[in-house]
Design an enzyme around this catalytic site. Structure first.
Site, PDB file in Angstrom:
ATOM      1  N   LYS A  13      53.502  73.663 -30.547  1.00  0.00           N
ATOM      2  CA  LYS A  13      53.193  74.808 -29.681  1.00  0.00           C
ATOM      3  C   LYS A  13      53.282  76.110 -30.484  1.00  0.00           C
ATOM      4  O   LYS A  13      52.444  76.993 -30.361  1.00  0.00           O
ATOM      5  CB  LYS A  13      54.190  74.885 -28.517  1.00  0.00           C
ATOM      6  N   ASP A  69      56.070  77.379 -19.088  1.00  0.00           N
ATOM      7  CA  ASP A  69      56.379  76.188 -18.299  1.00  0.00           C
ATOM      8  C   ASP A  69      55.080  75.691 -17.696  1.00  0.00           C
ATOM      9  O   ASP A  69      54.235  76.484 -17.276  1.00  0.00           O
ATOM     10  CB  ASP A  69      57.413  76.496 -17.208  1.00  0.00           C
ATOM     11  N   THR A  70      54.924  74.359 -17.694  1.00  0.00           N
ATOM     12  CA  THR A  70      53.666  73.757 -17.262  1.00  0.00           C
ATOM     13  C   THR A  70      53.924  72.684 -16.226  1.00  0.00           C
ATOM     14  O   THR A  70      54.931  71.978 -16.289  1.00  0.00           O
ATOM     15  CB  THR A  70      52.957  73.113 -18.481  1.00  0.00           C
ATOM     16  N   PHE A 149      50.644  62.770 -25.275  1.00  0.00           N
ATOM     17  CA  PHE A 149      51.511  63.837 -24.770  1.00  0.00           C
ATOM     18  C   PHE A 149      51.382  63.872 -23.249  1.00  0.00           C
ATOM     19  O   PHE A 149      50.272  63.981 -22.723  1.00  0.00           O
ATOM     20  CB  PHE A 149      51.109  65.172 -25.381  1.00  0.00           C
ATOM     21  N   HIS A 177      44.962  74.470 -19.906  1.00  0.00           N
ATOM     22  CA  HIS A 177      45.874  75.379 -19.217  1.00  0.00           C
ATOM     23  C   HIS A 177      46.685  76.221 -20.200  1.00  0.00           C
ATOM     24  O   HIS A 177      46.704  77.430 -20.139  1.00  0.00           O
ATOM     25  CB  HIS A 177      46.809  74.534 -18.344  1.00  0.00           C
TER      26      HIS A 177
END
Ligand code: IMP
Length: 196
Positions: A13, A69-70, A149, A177
């Site tokens: 990330k 946050d997802t 993932f 996203h």
């Protein structure tokens, strides 16, 4: 160069954001700033969790910071698993168990609509800013046991026939996203840099 902490220890990330920022900020992980404790994320919304993590770093380390946050929101399940996506099948946080549980919950369900939503909260000079990224899509009927993932092997983005699992990282990042939320964050940060 201005320092900015990404409240994560996930280097994949970090590199994604770092690449998009084109060297305009020096990005640091939690470990880099000496924050070795696990950050709480016990709020019941994505917004709340990302704010909780970013605020913790700002308040305890006084360093500019952002956190993400997802969640996967499935229409036929009233938006579940949402903020609980990582531990949908239990606290052991296994992607395999989560996908199995999801397909079980959707068994016989024709409405397979789902979306991923990412929330990012940025604390810059103590001011809070939030960014959201969404990708619409659907959950497959089948899954052949692949893992990569999270829910990637069972999520097909709208306008495509293949799952995220079968896309290259660059292709996924360009429509995902998280990619979309990060693009908004990066645009904002670059404007801030230009203004200073
Ligand atoms: P996080 O907030 O990025 O840690 O995401 C929470 C959970 O959502 C993860 O543990 C995954 O189960 C799921 N998730 C987040 N992003 C993705 C993605 O890009 N593909 C598939 N699953 C994801």
């Amino acid at each position: 160069m201005k320092k900015l902490c990404f409240a994560t220890n996930n280097l994949k990330k970090l590199h994604e954001v770092s690449h998009m920022l084109e060297g305009s900020y020096h990005l640091l992980t939690l470990q880099d700033i000496g924050c070795l404790e696990e950050l709480a994320e016990d709020q019941d919304t994505l917004e709340g969790n990302s704010r909780q993590k970013a605020a913790y770093v700002w308040e305890n380390y006084q360093i500019d910071c952002f956190a993400d946050d997802t969640g996967l929101e499935v229409e036929a399940l009233g938006g579940a698993p949402g903020v609980y996506s990582a531990r949908y099948a239990g606290p052991q946080r296994s992607d395999t168990d989560n996908m199995q549980h999801l397909l079980q919950q959707l068994q016989g369900q024709e409405n397979r609509k789902a979306r991923f939503r990412t929330f990012i909260t940025l604390y810059l000079n103590g001011q809070e800013h939030q960014f959201e990224g969404i990708v619409e899509g659907r959950i497959t009927e089948d899954w052949n046991g692949e893992t990569s993932f999270g829910y990637d092997p069972v999520f097909v983005p709208e306008g495509y026939t293949q799952t995220f699992f079968h896309m290259s990282t660059a292709q996924k990042n360009s429509i995902s996203h998280r990619g979309r939320a990060i693009a908004k964050l990066v645009e904002f940060l670059k404007k801030q840099q230009q203004a200073n």
